[in-house]
Design an enzyme around this catalytic site. Structure first.
Site, short mmCIF file in Angstrom:
data_model
loop_
_atom_site.label_atom_id
_atom_site.label_comp_id
_atom_site.label_asym_id
_atom_site.label_seq_id
_atom_site.Cartn_x
_atom_site.Cartn_y
_atom_site.Cartn_z
N ASN A 32 -10.10 -0.41 0.53
CA ASN A 32 -8.64 -0.25 0.48
C ASN A 32 -8.17 -0.67 -0.93
O ASN A 32 -8.26 -1.83 -1.29
CB ASN A 32 -8.01 -1.15 1.56
CG ASN A 32 -6.50 -1.12 1.54
OD1 ASN A 32 -5.88 -0.57 0.64
ND2 ASN A 32 -5.89 -1.75 2.53
N HIS A 63 -3.23 6.89 3.40
CA HIS A 63 -3.68 5.62 2.83
C HIS A 63 -5.00 5.22 3.47
O HIS A 63 -5.17 5.30 4.69
CB HIS A 63 -2.62 4.55 3.09
CG HIS A 63 -3.06 3.18 2.72
ND1 HIS A 63 -3.69 2.90 1.53
CD2 HIS A 63 -3.00 1.99 3.40
CE1 HIS A 63 -3.98 1.61 1.49
NE2 HIS A 63 -3.58 1.04 2.61
N CYS A 96 0.82 -1.22 0.00
CA CYS A 96 0.00 0.00 0.00
C CYS A 96 0.85 1.27 0.00
O CYS A 96 0.32 2.35 -0.23
CB CYS A 96 -0.92 0.01 1.21
SG CYS A 96 -1.99 -1.42 1.26
N1 ACO Z 1 -17.88 -9.77 9.05
C1 ACO Z 1 -18.27 -10.15 10.28
N2 ACO Z 1 -17.40 -10.55 11.24
C2 ACO Z 1 -16.10 -10.54 10.91
C3 ACO Z 1 -15.63 -10.16 9.66
C4 ACO Z 1 -16.58 -9.76 8.70
N3 ACO Z 1 -16.23 -9.35 7.46
N4 ACO Z 1 -14.29 -10.27 9.65
C5 ACO Z 1 -13.92 -10.70 10.86
N5 ACO Z 1 -15.02 -10.89 11.62
C6 ACO Z 1 -15.10 -11.36 12.99
C7 ACO Z 1 -13.93 -12.23 13.41
O1 ACO Z 1 -14.11 -13.56 13.03
C8 ACO Z 1 -13.94 -12.05 14.90
O2 ACO Z 1 -14.91 -12.89 15.42
P1 ACO Z 1 -14.69 -13.62 16.85
O3 ACO Z 1 -14.56 -12.49 17.85
O4 ACO Z 1 -15.92 -14.43 17.02
O5 ACO Z 1 -13.43 -14.41 16.72
C9 ACO Z 1 -14.42 -10.60 15.09
O6 ACO Z 1 -15.07 -10.23 13.86
C10 ACO Z 1 -13.32 -9.63 15.36
O7 ACO Z 1 -12.29 -9.84 14.43
P2 ACO Z 1 -11.00 -8.97 14.44
O8 ACO Z 1 -10.04 -9.47 13.41
O9 ACO Z 1 -10.54 -8.85 15.86
O10 ACO Z 1 -11.61 -7.56 13.98
P3 ACO Z 1 -10.92 -6.16 14.01
O11 ACO Z 1 -11.73 -5.26 14.80
O12 ACO Z 1 -9.44 -6.28 14.31
O13 ACO Z 1 -11.04 -5.71 12.49
C11 ACO Z 1 -9.78 -5.54 10.47
C12 ACO Z 1 -10.44 -6.48 11.48
C13 ACO Z 1 -10.85 -4.69 9.84
C14 ACO Z 1 -9.09 -6.40 9.41
C15 ACO Z 1 -8.76 -4.64 11.20
O14 ACO Z 1 -7.92 -5.42 12.00
C16 ACO Z 1 -7.90 -3.85 10.23
O15 ACO Z 1 -8.39 -2.99 9.53
N6 ACO Z 1 -6.59 -4.09 10.22
C17 ACO Z 1 -5.68 -3.35 9.36
C18 ACO Z 1 -5.76 -3.87 7.97
C19 ACO Z 1 -4.84 -3.06 7.11
O16 ACO Z 1 -4.56 -1.92 7.40
N7 ACO Z 1 -4.33 -3.65 6.03
C20 ACO Z 1 -3.36 -2.86 5.34
C21 ACO Z 1 -3.04 -3.04 4.09
S1 ACO Z 1 -3.73 -4.17 2.96
C22 ACO Z 1 -2.53 -4.24 1.75
O17 ACO Z 1 -1.37 -4.02 1.96
C23 ACO Z 1 -2.97 -4.58 0.38
#
Ligand code: ACO
Length: 329
Positions: free
Chosen positions: A285, A255, A114
């Site tokens: 994203n 970003h 990214c």
């Molecule tokens: N819908 C419903 N529930 C979901 C989903 C979804 N799409 N995805 C995950 N969950 C659930 C999980 O299974 C978990 O359930 P559990 O508690 O029963 O185990 C719960 O939601 C919480 O999951 P987390 O992974 O803890 O959710 P979080 O609040 O951390 O959000 C996210 C996840 C959105 C991915 C976040 O961590 C994030 O944005 N991280 C940064 C990602 C990023 O910046 N990527 C960068 C670049 S990408 C690239 O380089 C191309």
């Protein structure tokens, strides 16, 4: 003596097809409420069948060339930031060079996840500032929809396709337009975001496909924890090197990975709401393309006027990060 560099213009392209959160509700076990509250994303765009990254790059490049009046034979070099090239090689930049008819231009891709646009911007700036090239086309284009496991709700709801393009050139009036650009990396964090299959470590085979190695992998929470810190530090370094304070910046374009990351960054740095570009709701994203796509939207919506100072910042796979300050011309 470095040659003064200016940003000449911006362009972008977004594939026509949209995929809303409600569409995704029918594909995986997710809800619009979860996606909006955890990420800020409402919809994303997805390339059409047969449409590849170089097609998106071409459309964005055509827009910036049309807006700036730069013709293909006036481009000395092309840098394309992407992690979703049409094929392993040749580069997207070479395919773009041919399609544009930029027959004088050298062409190369850079892969910095990214942060790709910041890396391409920095390389273009350096080429012009060193006097080696006069005019460089910088494009960031991604078709991440092709790399996703559409049964994995933890990744498929986050990403989208798109492209942005910018031209940097030797400033004809001798006034410096790019005040700073700063890059960083920590390869020790490579396994936060990666794409394991199809390379020399895991060449494509039935086994790699069965194991799903041809899909994008991400440790979301660990990435989230890194995001704010590295972007804040990159911003501070870019501002310091530019010799300007945040108060003097007219628009911050970060970003677009997660609205919660953007909110944390603005809180930590004290960026007023109206000064930060936010487009994640409409595109998700789009990896390297997200910064130029957001800049393009804010330009089109009339938020930028000549002389405005813009701070761009990103983080991504590698782990990589970068920030830059430039004057809108
Ligand atoms: N819908 C419903 N529930 C979901 C989903 C979804 N799409 N995805 C995950 N969950 C659930 C999980 O299974 C978990 O359930 P559990 O508690 O029963 O185990 C719960 O939601 C919480 O999951 P987390 O992974 O803890 O959710 P979080 O609040 O951390 O959000 C996210 C996840 C959105 C991915 C976040 O961590 C994030 O944005 N991280 C940064 C990602 C990023 O910046 N990527 C960068 C670049 S990408 C690239 O380089 C191309």
């Amino acid at each position: 003596m470095a040659v003064p560099v200016r940003v000449l213009g911006i362009g972008a392209y977004v594939p026509e097809r949209t995929l809303t959160n409600h569409d995704l509700e029918k594909m995986v076990d997710t809800t619009d409420e979860w996606i909006v509250s955890r990420t800020g994303i409402k919809e994303r765009h997805v390339a059409a069948d047969g449409e590849a990254t170089s097609d998106l790059a071409y459309r964005a490049a055509c827009q910036v060339m049309e807006r700036t009046g730069v013709s293909a034979d006036q481009i000395d070099f092309i840098v394309v930031a992407t992690v979703t090239a049409d094929m392993q090689f040749p580069s997207v930049a070479c395919l773009l060079q041919d399609r544009l008819g930029a027959h004088r231009a050298g062409a190369v891709d850079v892969a910095a996840g990214c942060t790709g646009f910041l890396y391409a911007f920095h390389l273009a700036r350096s080429l012009v500032a060193s006097g080696v090239q006069k005019r460089v086309l910088v494009v960031a284009a991604e078709c991440l929809s092709r790399m996703l496991d559409w049964t994995d709700r933890s990744t498929c709801v986050l990403l989208g396709d798109g492209a942005g393009a910018m031209i940097l050139e030797a400033a004809p009036d001798g006034v410096e337009g790019v005040l700073s650009s700063h890059l960083g990396s920590d390869g020790g964090l490579w396994d936060l975001l990666y794409f394991p299959g199809g390379g020399s470590r895991n060449p494509t085979s039935h086994q790699t496909v069965d194991q799903g190695l041809h899909f994008f992998k991400m440790n979301g929470q660990a990435t989230f924890k890194q995001a704010c810190g590295v972007m804040e530090r990159a911003c501070q370094q870019a501002l310091e090197e530019a010799g300007v304070s945040l108060d003097q910046i007219d628009l911050v374009v970060p970003h677009q990975a997660n609205l919660r990351i953007l909110n944390q960054l603005s809180e930590r740095m004290g960026i007023p709401a109206g000064k930060m570009a936010v487009t994640i709701d409409r595109y998700g994203n789009t990896s390297a393309a997200s910064v130029p796509m957001a800049l393009n939207d804010y330009y089109q919506e009339g938020h930028l006027k000549p002389g405005d100072l813009v701070l761009i910042v990103s983080f991504g796979a590698g782990l990589t990060w970068g920030a830059a300050v430039f004057r809108w011309s």
